[in-house]
Design an enzyme around this catalytic site. Sequence first.
Site, PDB file in Angstrom:
ATOM      1  N   HIS A  37       0.740  -1.297   0.033  1.00 35.28           N
ATOM      2  CA  HIS A  37      -0.124   0.036  -0.068  1.00 35.28           C
ATOM      3  C   HIS A  37       0.961   1.392  -0.125  1.00 35.28           C
ATOM      4  O   HIS A  37       0.660   2.339  -0.740  1.00 35.28           O
ATOM      5  CB  HIS A  37      -0.682   0.136   1.138  1.00 35.28           C
ATOM      6  CG  HIS A  37      -1.817  -0.880   1.422  1.00 35.28           C
ATOM      7  ND1 HIS A  37      -1.684  -1.944   2.384  1.00 35.28           N
ATOM      8  CD2 HIS A  37      -3.082  -1.473   0.700  1.00 35.28           C
ATOM      9  CE1 HIS A  37      -2.727  -2.954   2.456  1.00 35.28           C
ATOM     10  NE2 HIS A  37      -3.649  -2.485   1.311  1.00 35.28           N
ATOM     11  N   ARG A 187      -3.879 -10.164   4.472  1.00 29.37           N
ATOM     12  CA  ARG A 187      -4.244 -11.292   4.910  1.00 29.37           C
ATOM     13  C   ARG A 187      -2.967 -12.371   5.460  1.00 29.37           C
ATOM     14  O   ARG A 187      -3.310 -13.330   6.115  1.00 29.37           O
ATOM     15  CB  ARG A 187      -4.809 -12.164   3.748  1.00 29.37           C
ATOM     16  CG  ARG A 187      -6.341 -11.513   3.652  1.00 29.37           C
ATOM     17  CD  ARG A 187      -7.410 -12.405   2.874  1.00 29.37           C
ATOM     18  NE  ARG A 187      -8.790 -11.946   3.043  1.00 29.37           N
ATOM     19  CZ  ARG A 187      -9.504 -11.172   1.909  1.00 29.37           C
ATOM     20  NH1 ARG A 187      -8.552 -10.599   1.013  1.00 29.37           N
ATOM     21  NH2 ARG A 187     -10.555 -10.801   2.315  1.00 29.37           N
TER      22      ARG A 187
END
Length: 281
Positions: A37, A187
Amino acid sequence: MDILTTVHDLRDRLRPHRQEGRSIGLVPTMGYLHEGHLSLMRRGRSENDVLVATIFVNPTQFGPNEDLDKYPRDPEGDAEKCRSAGVDILFVPEPGEVYGPQFQTYVTVERVSAPLCGASRPGHFRGVATVVLKLFNMVQPTDAYFGGKDYQQVQVIKTMARDLNLDVRIVECDTIREDDGLAMSSRNAYLSPDRRRQAVCLYEALMEAKGFFKNGANNAEHYLAAMRTRVNAEPDTEVDYISIVHPDTLEDLAEVGDKALAILAVRIGSTRLIDNMLLHE
Ligand code: PAF
């Protein structure tokens, strides 16, 4: 950095920038931010006058038996990371701000949503396309940045932008990997140390496919068999899909030509991970 929670405040804050003709970069995320990100944010920062990031765990893209409730969250840590990546405005709406009680309008991107993750997660890309279009309408960005790990998601968003004449440049950024090749993902936080070691099998399966491509192999079945063997060598892995597809259409290839994408989704224990690699690059 301003942290805003309502669409009204977001629009108020962005209006003068738009009126002054400043470019606006948007990095939509579901939070629990990692280096992948942050690389999108750094690129958005370097290419725009104003940088907006959003953190919203979008309920409409999760199926009934998926991990919406346990999706990892770290609001304070995320805000700090956004600040250090140069974000000007962080938008963190509550679900009720994004989806009012009368909400009933969804975006469906048909063919490119159908295979792969679309087949195993019905409704997932409808939820993604809908929330991304809503975020585009709220922010009206010049450029929007997405990570290449979610290859099919990027194709869905590019197709939506083309088909609906959206005035935004969709920027697809490289997948960021850990040292052993595992693609960074929020995740990955679900993985125990053993599972984390096993998870490198996705990357290694993709590298097997890359090796086949370099050697000029053209029967896709040979690629798939080698990839399955690599994944199945780890205990407690379950293949959701392993495919060799055309990178534009995402249709399965029987013969591998000059352009091909290897793509897979695998459960490591109960954690579903995805990854992909363009074989011709
Ligand atoms: O990739 C994600 O994190 C999400 O699918 C996105 C694009 C933020 C939409 O909720």
